[in-house]
Design an enzyme around this catalytic site. Sequence first.
Site, short mmCIF file in Angstrom:
data_model
loop_
_atom_site.label_atom_id
_atom_site.label_comp_id
_atom_site.label_asym_id
_atom_site.label_seq_id
_atom_site.Cartn_x
_atom_site.Cartn_y
_atom_site.Cartn_z
N TRP A 159 -9.84 1.75 0.17
CA TRP A 159 -9.94 1.02 1.32
C TRP A 159 -11.42 0.38 1.39
CZ3 TRP A 159 -6.17 -1.32 3.37
CH2 TRP A 159 -5.14 -0.74 3.47
N GLU A 210 -5.17 11.32 6.28
CA GLU A 210 -3.92 10.38 6.43
C GLU A 210 -2.90 10.83 5.57
OE1 GLU A 210 -4.92 5.97 7.30
OE2 GLU A 210 -5.96 6.74 5.50
N ARG A 269 -0.20 9.46 13.14
CA ARG A 269 0.36 8.68 12.42
C ARG A 269 0.90 9.31 11.03
NH1 ARG A 269 -4.46 6.03 12.14
NH2 ARG A 269 -5.55 6.15 10.08
N ASN A 286 0.82 -1.32 0.05
CA ASN A 286 -0.11 -0.02 -0.01
C ASN A 286 0.88 1.13 0.07
OD1 ASN A 286 -0.09 -1.41 2.54
ND2 ASN A 286 -0.76 0.48 3.40
N ASP A 287 0.66 2.36 1.00
CA ASP A 287 1.32 3.51 0.86
C ASP A 287 2.69 3.62 0.31
OD1 ASP A 287 -0.95 3.56 2.40
OD2 ASP A 287 -0.35 4.86 3.99
#
Length: 461
Positions: free
Chosen positions: A264, A173, A124, A2-3
């Site tokens: 997501w 995010e 985060r 993912n990221d």
Amino acid sequence: MNDPQRPFFLNGRWHLYHLYNADYPHGNGTSWAHATSTDLVHWRREGVAIDKYTNGLGDIQSGSAVVDTDNTAGFGAGAVVALVTQQDAGVQRQSVFSSTDGGQTFTAYSGNPVMDNPGSPDWRDPKVFRDEANGQWVMVLAEGHKLGIYTSPDLLHWTFRSDFARDDLGLLECPDLFPMQVQGETGTTWVLAASANGAAQGRTTGFAYWTGTWDGASFTATTPEPAWLDGGPDWYAAVTWDDPRRPASERLQHRQALGWLNNWEYADDVPTRGWSGGMLSTVRDLTLVREHGDLRLRSRPTAALTTLEDTPTRAQPRVFAGAAHALPQPEGAAYRLRIAARPDDRDPADRLVLRLGPGKGPGTGAGTTLTWDRKTGLLTLDRSHDAVAARMPAGYRTTRSIEVPTDALVLDVLVDAGSIEVYANGEQTLSALAFHAPGQISLEAPGGRIDLREFTVSRMR
């Protein structure tokens, strides 16, 4: 996967890290996988650079890596310093890892975590950059419905300075904060960005941003409403960066970006074999422009993508009307389309419809349909009839649109076996996972005639 984590340039190569779970679906937790490139198009896998569950603080989640040229952290001049979120027992903290071999391997800092959680469930994705004008490091941290801004002299000790709060964009995010220069103007404009939920605005998740000013401690937005860099459903957790090799006069005029192609809402449902979790987008080049008084980021495919293209096949310019007209077909599942068209002056069609794939029914592999409506100016992406749509959640089958109000339409479309990235008139983009059978490209012109000025298709190696 993912990221992605923001790339940096060192020793003649770009270094990209991304979240990677080798144990999926049987084990949880992510590491930082490493890839390098000389042109941001051809990538070489370098293995796992920071592994999970090695220092008692959990796995390795999103963050950013910087080159500490002046040895502010004490790991050595030119050391690569990564600030990452680690999560253990549901608690997110920020940790430091350092590398003295050019970003290949990292060592956990003995004083981790360098930032302990103040009691927030979401705390985060530290994005760190060097603020030379103020002689400091700056961190933007995703803290639920707000972005926290911190400064540090040494990457190890951080002081809270301000925050930027929103209550209408869901969980924020992967933040970003960077300077740019507006095309054709002088001075510096700052851009604050985050991956956000646009449901309140009829969107899905994506990359939201604000333009404004930075005073070394806080960001002030020019307007409260965000702009969105991509109108598609699957361009998330994006990162941006500039090229340190450019002259100072050019460095703020250009920026590059890539995102995670997934959502997501259905990331765990994509029915692929041999890989999972989506993919990274191609790299795009960004500029900041002023349009009707507003500042907007505009995207183009990075120029080095042309090195993957075979000799293009062209269609003769012509005027056509009505039902589908077949166009030159690509070889293979990866190709690039360039189209320039406009409604015929004497009998303008209501819409232009571009179909990629052989059929029109669910599960036939009809792939993606792009429809431009002349009256509304909307360009709509529809993958509800692709090869996997019938098995996917409803959000996958929802159409997505961008505004392209123009008398002429110019499209640059990157198609792969599992994705489509659409660049419209050098202004707007639509990016999505999409699964369609190769070949059978056609155009339709309902309600009139379309003047096709240019059409090329190139196989992408």
